[in-house]
Structures are given as structure tokens and as C-alpha cells.
Scaffold this motif. Structure first.
Motif, PDB file in Angstrom:
ATOM      1  N   HIS A 100       7.435 -11.575  -9.069  1.00  0.00           N
ATOM      2  CA  HIS A 100       7.827 -11.479 -10.475  1.00  0.00           C
ATOM      3  C   HIS A 100       8.173 -10.049 -10.852  1.00  0.00           C
ATOM      4  CE1 HIS A 100       7.028 -15.515 -11.866  1.00  0.00           C
ATOM      5  NE2 HIS A 100       5.876 -15.518 -11.240  1.00  0.00           N
ATOM      6  N   PRO A 151      11.476 -17.426 -13.247  1.00  0.00           N
ATOM      7  CA  PRO A 151      10.388 -17.680 -14.194  1.00  0.00           C
ATOM      8  C   PRO A 151       9.337 -18.651 -13.629  1.00  0.00           C
ATOM      9  CG  PRO A 151      12.429 -18.731 -14.933  1.00  0.00           C
ATOM     10  CD  PRO A 151      12.787 -17.910 -13.740  1.00  0.00           C
ATOM     11  N   ASN A 152       8.200 -18.715 -14.288  1.00  0.00           N
ATOM     12  CA  ASN A 152       7.138 -19.649 -13.909  1.00  0.00           C
ATOM     13  C   ASN A 152       7.676 -21.067 -13.868  1.00  0.00           C
ATOM     14  OD1 ASN A 152       4.996 -17.696 -15.937  1.00  0.00           O
ATOM     15  ND2 ASN A 152       4.950 -17.774 -13.726  1.00  0.00           N
ATOM     16  N   GLY A 153       7.279 -21.784 -12.848  1.00  0.00           N
ATOM     17  CA  GLY A 153       7.644 -23.189 -12.768  1.00  0.00           C
ATOM     18  C   GLY A 153       9.066 -23.448 -12.317  1.00  0.00           C
ATOM     19  N   LYS A 175       9.620 -36.416  -9.185  1.00  0.00           N
ATOM     20  CA  LYS A 175      10.225 -35.486 -10.139  1.00  0.00           C
ATOM     21  C   LYS A 175      11.024 -34.420  -9.379  1.00  0.00           C
ATOM     22  CE  LYS A 175       8.599 -31.854 -13.248  1.00  0.00           C
ATOM     23  NZ  LYS A 175       7.411 -31.044 -13.452  1.00  0.00           N
ATOM     24  N   LYS A 190       9.727 -21.701  -7.039  1.00  0.00           N
ATOM     25  CA  LYS A 190       9.607 -20.714  -5.956  1.00  0.00           C
ATOM     26  C   LYS A 190       8.547 -21.129  -4.926  1.00  0.00           C
ATOM     27  CE  LYS A 190       8.583 -17.395  -8.856  1.00  0.00           C
ATOM     28  NZ  LYS A 190       8.518 -18.218 -10.092  1.00  0.00           N
ATOM     29  N   TYR A 250       5.902 -33.186  -0.523  1.00  0.00           N
ATOM     30  CA  TYR A 250       7.231 -32.799  -0.998  1.00  0.00           C
ATOM     31  C   TYR A 250       8.269 -33.658  -0.310  1.00  0.00           C
ATOM     32  CZ  TYR A 250       4.647 -28.828  -2.690  1.00  0.00           C
ATOM     33  OH  TYR A 250       3.731 -28.046  -3.336  1.00  0.00           O
ATOM     34  N   GLN A 265       0.448 -18.020  -2.294  1.00  0.00           N
ATOM     35  CA  GLN A 265       0.225 -17.491  -3.644  1.00  0.00           C
ATOM     36  C   GLN A 265      -1.259 -17.620  -4.004  1.00  0.00           C
ATOM     37  OE1 GLN A 265       2.625 -19.335  -6.705  1.00  0.00           O
ATOM     38  NE2 GLN A 265       1.860 -17.958  -8.309  1.00  0.00           N
ATOM     39  N   GLU A 276       4.386 -14.295  -3.904  1.00  0.00           N
ATOM     40  CA  GLU A 276       3.651 -13.472  -4.881  1.00  0.00           C
ATOM     41  C   GLU A 276       2.463 -12.745  -4.263  1.00  0.00           C
ATOM     42  OE1 GLU A 276       3.002 -14.808  -8.786  1.00  0.00           O
ATOM     43  OE2 GLU A 276       4.688 -16.203  -8.773  1.00  0.00           O
ATOM     44  N   ASP A 299       6.314 -36.200  -6.505  1.00  0.00           N
ATOM     45  CA  ASP A 299       5.952 -37.387  -7.285  1.00  0.00           C
ATOM     46  C   ASP A 299       7.157 -37.942  -8.052  1.00  0.00           C
ATOM     47  OD1 ASP A 299       3.347 -37.204  -6.449  1.00  0.00           O
ATOM     48  OD2 ASP A 299       2.704 -36.011  -8.176  1.00  0.00           O
TER      49      ASP A 299
HETATM   50  N1  LIG Z   1       1.988 -31.524  -6.954  1.00  0.00           N
HETATM   51  C1  LIG Z   1       2.760 -31.436  -8.039  1.00  0.00           C
HETATM   52  N2  LIG Z   1       2.806 -32.456  -8.911  1.00  0.00           N
HETATM   53  C2  LIG Z   1       3.567 -32.391 -10.020  1.00  0.00           C
HETATM   54  N3  LIG Z   1       4.337 -31.334 -10.325  1.00  0.00           N
HETATM   55  C3  LIG Z   1       4.332 -30.307  -9.486  1.00  0.00           C
HETATM   56  C4  LIG Z   1       3.546 -30.280  -8.302  1.00  0.00           C
HETATM   57  N4  LIG Z   1       3.755 -29.129  -7.665  1.00  0.00           N
HETATM   58  C5  LIG Z   1       4.624 -28.452  -8.425  1.00  0.00           C
HETATM   59  N5  LIG Z   1       4.982 -29.139  -9.509  1.00  0.00           N
HETATM   60  C6  LIG Z   1       5.887 -28.702 -10.565  1.00  0.00           C
HETATM   61  O1  LIG Z   1       7.014 -28.150  -9.981  1.00  0.00           O
HETATM   62  C7  LIG Z   1       7.495 -27.071 -10.728  1.00  0.00           C
HETATM   63  C8  LIG Z   1       7.677 -25.864  -9.839  1.00  0.00           C
HETATM   64  O2  LIG Z   1       6.411 -25.387  -9.431  1.00  0.00           O
HETATM   65  P1  LIG Z   1       6.280 -24.106  -8.491  1.00  0.00           P
HETATM   66  O3  LIG Z   1       4.859 -23.951  -8.178  1.00  0.00           O
HETATM   67  O4  LIG Z   1       7.216 -24.224  -7.362  1.00  0.00           O
HETATM   68  O5  LIG Z   1       6.742 -22.954  -9.474  1.00  0.00           O
HETATM   69  P2  LIG Z   1       6.817 -21.375  -9.240  1.00  0.00           P
HETATM   70  O6  LIG Z   1       8.218 -21.000  -9.401  1.00  0.00           O
HETATM   71  O7  LIG Z   1       6.166 -21.020  -7.986  1.00  0.00           O
HETATM   72  O8  LIG Z   1       5.973 -20.856 -10.485  1.00  0.00           O
HETATM   73  P3  LIG Z   1       4.999 -19.566 -10.622  1.00  0.00           P
HETATM   74  O9  LIG Z   1       5.871 -18.397 -10.882  1.00  0.00           O
HETATM   75  O10 LIG Z   1       4.174 -19.883 -11.819  1.00  0.00           O
HETATM   76  O11 LIG Z   1       4.208 -19.468  -9.371  1.00  0.00           O
HETATM   77  C9  LIG Z   1       6.509 -26.864 -11.863  1.00  0.00           C
HETATM   78  O12 LIG Z   1       7.015 -27.458 -13.013  1.00  0.00           O
HETATM   79  C10 LIG Z   1       5.279 -27.596 -11.388  1.00  0.00           C
HETATM   80  O13 LIG Z   1       4.545 -28.087 -12.462  1.00  0.00           O
END
Ligand SMILES: Nc1ncnc2c1ncn2[C@@H]1O[C@H](COP(=O)(O)OP(=O)(O)OP(=O)(O)O)[C@@H](O)[C@H]1O
Ligand SMILES: [Mg+2]
Lengths: 405, 250
Positions: free
Chosen positions: B203, B35-37, B14, B40, B53, B85, B171, B12
């Protein structure tokens, strides 16, 4: 040939109208009066807003033909299945007060009431539980002329009795009109499982009226697979404490076809439960209509009522009108309703594809699964198998899903 | 096997992945921690071909071919597997027939004959035993009503049947009790071989005690900030992401 307008139809009333017991003539007379006054529904009739019957009403039809539904095999011992006409001639008092269970009929139901000439009465006496299902076939005659049929069925399941009924409405000719009325009277603790299958059903207007005593259980599954214009009204009156009903429907609509389901569940007593789940797939220029009302009367405390209508739209020109609603006058109730209109779930599609399943097959698998969950509720295994097969032949690439089910 | 070059991905509009470089060779197991977000799952989804994407820069080669050009099912047919996941439930589609459809679609793509029902049942029984997935679960609708741990076990069951050349496990250890973790790790280890590779997102260092990685990457804010051997995971566990990042910034 005659037009299906009340004037022309009622103008040439069959002789059956003048014969029979006094109460029947009165009943038919009231129905005819209602019809003369109301006419057939138009676009301005609220309950028929989306269902254009004018095209039907203005068509020319030959007089009634083939209205009596037939049993596929003799009924099991303990159950009786009799011709309505014969009972009305020989022992009319048996039927008094039982041919207007749903109250004064209107529109098409009034037409049926005024004009039906024969029908079937299936009676399961108290305590008799029939495991073998009774199968009724309403063959829609294949003829060059457009005919009208007025099937009339009365089912009485007495206290503690059980019945499984499978009805099939099938034909080839889309020009036939079947205007059916089916009444169900369930005694205390009575149980009925009811499947209705409409295949290539032409024009259908059908009404089911169910009256339920305490602790009775009614479960119906209506499956429609093709038909130019199909309109079904189901009404369940939960009159006895602890009665339960479950109304399910699956529809597959394509081309210019229209399927309209109207349901009304009235919770008149306490501790009753009702559940409705209608699901359909609409493609082409098809139209689906769902209008479901749950009424909870003031004394119907401890009511549980759930209502759901889910639609998959597979084309941009397909239309869905859906309106589930609740009218609740009691305070101690659990009620819910939900509607979805959409396309296949993206996450599910991706999951299947990520495992190697091609996109079109993934679509078919999910489409099939969507409706299969309703068909699954049909208690009779051979019917269930037949319906699954019918779904597979009708959904896109369904043949490829076969073997994976 | 897998070569990711300067991969930038937006969701989107970002930016989420901001220049990933990663090379996994046949026979290797790589772990990704972060870390979260940090991105990954985004990386995992992009590799598997999920919609939504946008790759704004960079490329991904899989077995020498442009991976990003391929439809998800073509990637799967080519031996790529994503362990989700959050595996989605699909009511009405039976687990076992879904998997048979998947396996046979992949076999067809490779020019192999489909497995018949009997051979497939044999294979399925064998693999279900390997990951200790109860028979009853193999027959139910895909992930429908499965517990968190059962879903993860089901992912590994599917992996064991499909025998991918590159497994991306997002995960898979989350939500598993210690016994289940061992079972899953055994399932993964039984698939290790000179022809296969794995990308294990986790993690927890704990998983890496069972599935010992050749390389460990740390992903923070869309970038791989450190790469090391299995000891890096131990260091992360002890010191946390911030320490590791600050100790050796990009
Ligand atoms: N469809 C979406 N729309 C908006 N933001 C998104 C979308 N998908 C992912 N994001 C954002 O992208 C970033 C990365 O998300 P991702 O799921 O890849 O993280 P992660 O490393 O797998 O986290 P976790 O350890 O919690 O699983 C986050 O900030 C998430 O909010
Ligand atoms: Mg994630």
C-alpha cells in the motif's frame, strides 16, 4: 473361570474380606452392598451411556492376578513405599479413614474396594521434596486366560512436601481387565506432578480421587496410546483455600477402541484454580468420550476454572461425545469451557504446503503438534521423550516427522 | 518467468479477479498496488495454490508450465514463494525444524541431497543475522506469539533460506517500523538477481523507495487498471486511487 458380575464375584469373596481391621471390613461390606444393589453400570447408567461395559461384564475372567504395582527402583530416602497388605496387618490404624477419600465408592470402584488384596502406600512426610520421580509399573500379565487386577494405590503427600509420580500401565493382551483405584491426599502447600501412561492397555477402568488442602498443587497428565476400552474418572476436591489443580489428557484412538474420560473438579474453598485440557485424535471406528464437570460451591469465591476438550477426527466413522459443564453457585468467579471437534486447520496446512512440505507430511506434523502440546506438560524429561517417541510411532507417517521435532 | 493471461477467479461464486494480464520476466521486480478488497491477496493465493478459489477463465504459466495444475508444495519446490499478509501461527511445530523440513523437501524434489543438521544450522544463523531475527524466535513454534513485525521478519527469513526464483510478497511491509522496513528491504534486495523475479504487493510508496520496482501495476476491483514505472507509485501516493483510475480508465 468366573463371570465379572457382582453376584459371581462377590459370591466367591477372597478370605481377605473377612480379615483385617473392623473399619476395613465395614468399608468392604458397604462397597459390596452397593454393588449388589447397583450391579455394574449399563447403557442406562447416565455416566456410562457411551461406554458399553456389558461386553466386559459378561466375559469370563480368571480370578485376580498380578494386582500389586511394582516400583522400578527403590524409593528415595525420606519417602516410604509400603505394601498395603502389610500395613493393614501390622499397623491398620495408620490407614483408617484414608481408603475412602473420595466418599462411598460406586460401580467399579466399589468392586475394587471390596476385592483388592494388596496395593501400595507411598508417603512423603512433611517438608520432604523429592526431585527424583517415583515410577510405578502396572504390568498387565500376558496370559492365555483373561485376568482381572485390582491395583490399589494410596499417595499421601504431607504439608509442604513434593512428589513426582510416573505410572505406566502396559501389556500386550487386550483381554485383561485392570480395575484400579488411586487415592491422593495432598496436605497444605503440598505439590504433586502425576503422569499416567496407558500403552496397549487392554481393558481399563481407573479411578483417581484427589483431596487437596490449602495452597496445594496437583498436576496430572494422562496419556492413552491404545487399549480396547479405557475408562478413567478423576475427581479433585479443592478443599483448602488457594489450592490448584491441572488435569491434562492426550488420547490417540484407532480401530474399534474407546477412551472415556470423566472429570469432576469441586471448588469447595475460595481462591482455588483449576484447569483442564484434554486433547485427542480419533480415527478408524474409534470413540472418544469426555465428560467434565466443574462444581463451584457457594463459598468458593474468586474461583478460576477453565476446561477445554479438543478433538481431531481423522475418519468419517470415528465418534466423539463431549460434554464439559459448569455448575456455579458462587458469583465472583472466572470460568470458561470450550469444545472443538474437527479436522486439521486448513490455514496451517496451506502454510506448510506453500513452503514445500508435502501434504501427508504436513498432516503428520500438525497431528503430532496437536498432542505434543499436552505431552510437553509432563515434567519428567525421560518420560516426555518416551511419550514423544510413542506418539511418533503411532501417528500416520510419524517416522517422517521424527528429526523435524 | 510468470505469465498471467486473462485470469478470472471466483470465491463462493463471487467474481473477485476479473481478467488479470501480467507478465514478469526473470530479473524484474513488479509492484502491485490497489485499494483494500481489490483482489491483491486473492491473486497471491491463487498463485500459491490455496483451496477455495475457482479459476473460471484464463491461465497462468510459470517457467513455461501450467502453474494452476500444480499442488502448492510442487509450486514451492519449483521456486515459488508466498510471503503471507497474515502468517498463521502453528503451535507445537518449531520454526527451525519446519524450515529444515521445507528446505529438504524442496531439495529432494530437485534431486539434491538433504542438508544435514549442522549445515542447516549454519545457513539458518547466517540468514537470521541478515534479517536480524533473534535466535530465540527461530527456535520457537512457527509464528506462535510473534508480534506483527516479527511475523513479517520471519517470512523474509524463510524466503532467504529457501531462495525462491519467484517471490510474491503480500504486504510484507505492513506493520513494520522504519528500521524493520529497511531490514526487510535489504533482505529482499540481497535476493534480487538476473535469475529471480518478485511480485511485491504494497500500500505504501515508502517500501518502493527501498525496493525499487521495474514495473508498477494498479489493481482496482479485480482488474489491472494502470501499469507504469516507479513514478506511478509516487503519483498514486499523491493523488489517490480514484484520480489515477479516472485519469485513464480502461
Ligand atoms: N473466502 C472469501 N469469501 C468471501 N469473500 C472473499 C473471500 N476471500 C476474499 N474475499 C473477498 O474478495 C475481495 C478481495 O479480497 P483480497 O483479500 O484479495 O483483497 P486485498 O486487495 O488483498 O485487500 P487488502 O488490501 O485489504 O489486503 C474482498 O472483497 C474480500 O471480501
Ligand atoms: Mg490483502
Amino acid at each position: 473361570m468366573t463371570k465379572l458380575s457382582p453376584q459371581t464375584l462377590l459370591g466367591s469373596l477372597p478370605t481377605s474380606f473377612e480379615t483385617g481391621p473392623e473399619w476395613l471390613r465395614a468399608l468392604r461390606g458397604r462397597a459390596a452392598a452397593t454393588l449388589r444393589e447397583q450391579g455394574l453400570p449399563t447403557k442406562r447408567t447416565e455416566a456410562w451411556r457411551f461406554t458399553p461395559v456389558r461386553s466386559v461384564a459378561n466375559a469370563e475372567f480368571s480370578p485376580e492376578q498380578g494386582s500389586a504395582p511394582s516400583l522400578t527402583s527403590p524409593v528415595p530416602e525420606g519417602v516410604t513405599a509400603r505394601s498395603l497388605r502389610q500395613v493393614l496387618e501390622a499397623e491398620p490404624t495408620l490407614l483408617e479413614g484414608r481408603l475412602d477419600l473420595g466418599g462411598p465408592p460406586t460401580h467399579f470402584a466399589a468392586l475394587n474396594t471390596a476385592l483388592f488384596s494388596d496395593g501400595l502406600w507411598i508417603d512423603v512426610p512433611a517438608g520432604v521434596a523429592i526431585e527424583t520421580p517415583i515410577e510405578l509399573v502396572h504390568a498387565i500379565p500376558t496370559s492365555s486366560e483373561r485376568g482381572v487386577a485390582y491395583p490399589r494405590v494410596l499417595i499421601t503427600v504431607a504439608d509442604g512436601a513434593e512428589l513426582t509420580l510416573i505410572e505406566t500401565y502396559a501389556g500386550e493382551d487386550a483381554g485383561q481387565l485392570t480395575n484400579s483405584v488411586l487415592e491422593v491426599d495432598l496436605g497444605r502447600n503440598a505439590k504433586m506432578s502425576h503422569a499416567r501412561v496407558h500403552e496397549n492397555a487392554g481393558l481399563q477402568v481407573g479411578r483417581v480421587d484427589v483431596r487437596q488442602d490449602a495452597d496445594s498443587n496437583y498436576r496430572s497428565t494422562v496419556v492413552t496410546l491404545g487399549g480396547a476400552l479405557l475408562r478413567f474418572d478423576v475427581r479433585c476436591l479443592l478443599q483448602g483455600k488457594g489450592a490448584e489443580c491441572q488435569l491434562d489428557g492426550a488420547y490417540l484412538i484407532d480401530g474399534e477402541d474407546l477412551v472415556d474420560h470423566h472429570t469432576l473438579v469441586e471448588h469447595q474453598a475460595s481462591h482455588c484454580r483449576s484447569r483442564q485440557s484434554y486433547r485427542g485424535i480419533v480415527s478408524g471406528n474409534g470413540t472418544a468420550v469426555f465428560d467434565g464437570i466443574v462444581v463451584v460451591h457457594r463459598d468458593a469465591q474468586k474461583t478460576e476454572a477453565h476446561q477445554e476438550n479438543r478433538n481431531l477426527l481423522l475418519s468419517e466413522t470415528a465418534t466423539v461425545h463431549t460434554k464439559p459443564h459448569l455448575e456455579i453457585d458462587a458469583d465472583d468467579v472466572v470460568c470458561s469451557h470450550g469444545v472443538t471437534v474437527g479436522s486439521l486447520d486448513e490455514d496451517q496446512l496451506f502454510y506448510l504446503r506453500a513452503r514445500g512440505i508435502p501434504e501427508d507430511l504436513a498432516h503428520s506434523m500438525l497431528t503430532y503438534a496437536f498432542l505434543e502440546s499436552i505431552v510437553e506438560g509432563v515434567s519428567h524429561e525421560p518420560t516426555r521423550a518416551r511419550l514423544r517417541e510413542a506418539l511418533l510411532t503411532r501417528i500416520p507417517h510419524g517416522d517422517r516427522v521424527r528429526g523435524f521435532t | 518467468m510468470l505469465k498471467i493471461e486473462d485470469l478470472h477467479v471466483e470465491v463462493d461464486g463471487k467474481p473477485i479477479l476479473k481478467g488479470i494480464n501480467l507478465e514478469v520476466e526473470a530479473g524484474q521486480v513488479h509492484a502491485i498496488m490497489g485499494p483494500n478488497g481489490s483482489g491483491k491477496s486473492t491473486l497471491a493465493y491463487v498463485l500459491a495454490g490455496r483451496d477455495g478459489y475457482e479459476v473460471t477463465k484464463g491461465r497462468v504459466l510459470y517457467k513455461g508450465q501450467d502453474l494452476l495444475e500444480m499442488a502448492p508444495e510442487i509450486r514451492a519446490a519449483g521456486g515459488l514463494f508466498l510471503g503471507f499478509q497474515y502468517p498463521v501461527a502453528i503451535p507445537g511445530v518449531s520454526n527451525i525444524y519446519f524450515l529444515k523440513a521445507a528446505l529438504n523437501a524442496i531439495r529432494k524434489h530437485r534431486g539434491e541431497d538433504p542438508l544435514d543438521a549442522i549445515d542447516f544450522m549454519k545457513l539458518s544463523k547466517e540468514k537470521a543475522a541478515l534479517v536480524q531475527l533473534p535466535d530465540e524466535l527461530t527456535k520457537r513454534s512457527v509464528n506462535d506469539g510473534f508480534s506483527g513485525g516479527e511475523k513479517k521478519r520471519n517470512e523474509i527469513f524463510q524466503m532467504a533460506i529457501l531462495e525462491p526464483s519467484l517471490a510474491v510478497l503480500d504486504e510484507t511491509d505492513s506493520g513494520l517500523d522504519i528500521d524493520a522496513l529497511k531490514v526487510v528491504a535489504e533482505g529482499v534486495n540481497s535476493l534480487r538477481g538476473p535469475e529471480r523475479a518478485m511480485l511485491v504487493i504494497t500500500h505504501y510508496q515508502r517500501l518502493l523507495d527501498y525496493i525499487v520496482p521495474d514495473v508498477v501495476h494498479v489493481l482496482i476491483d479485480g482488474q489491472i487498471v494502470r501499469t507504469g514505472d516507479k513514478d506511478l507509485a509516487k503519483q498514486l501516493e499523491k493523488e489517490g486511487y480514484a484520480e489515477v483510475r479516472d485519469a485513464q480508465p480502461l
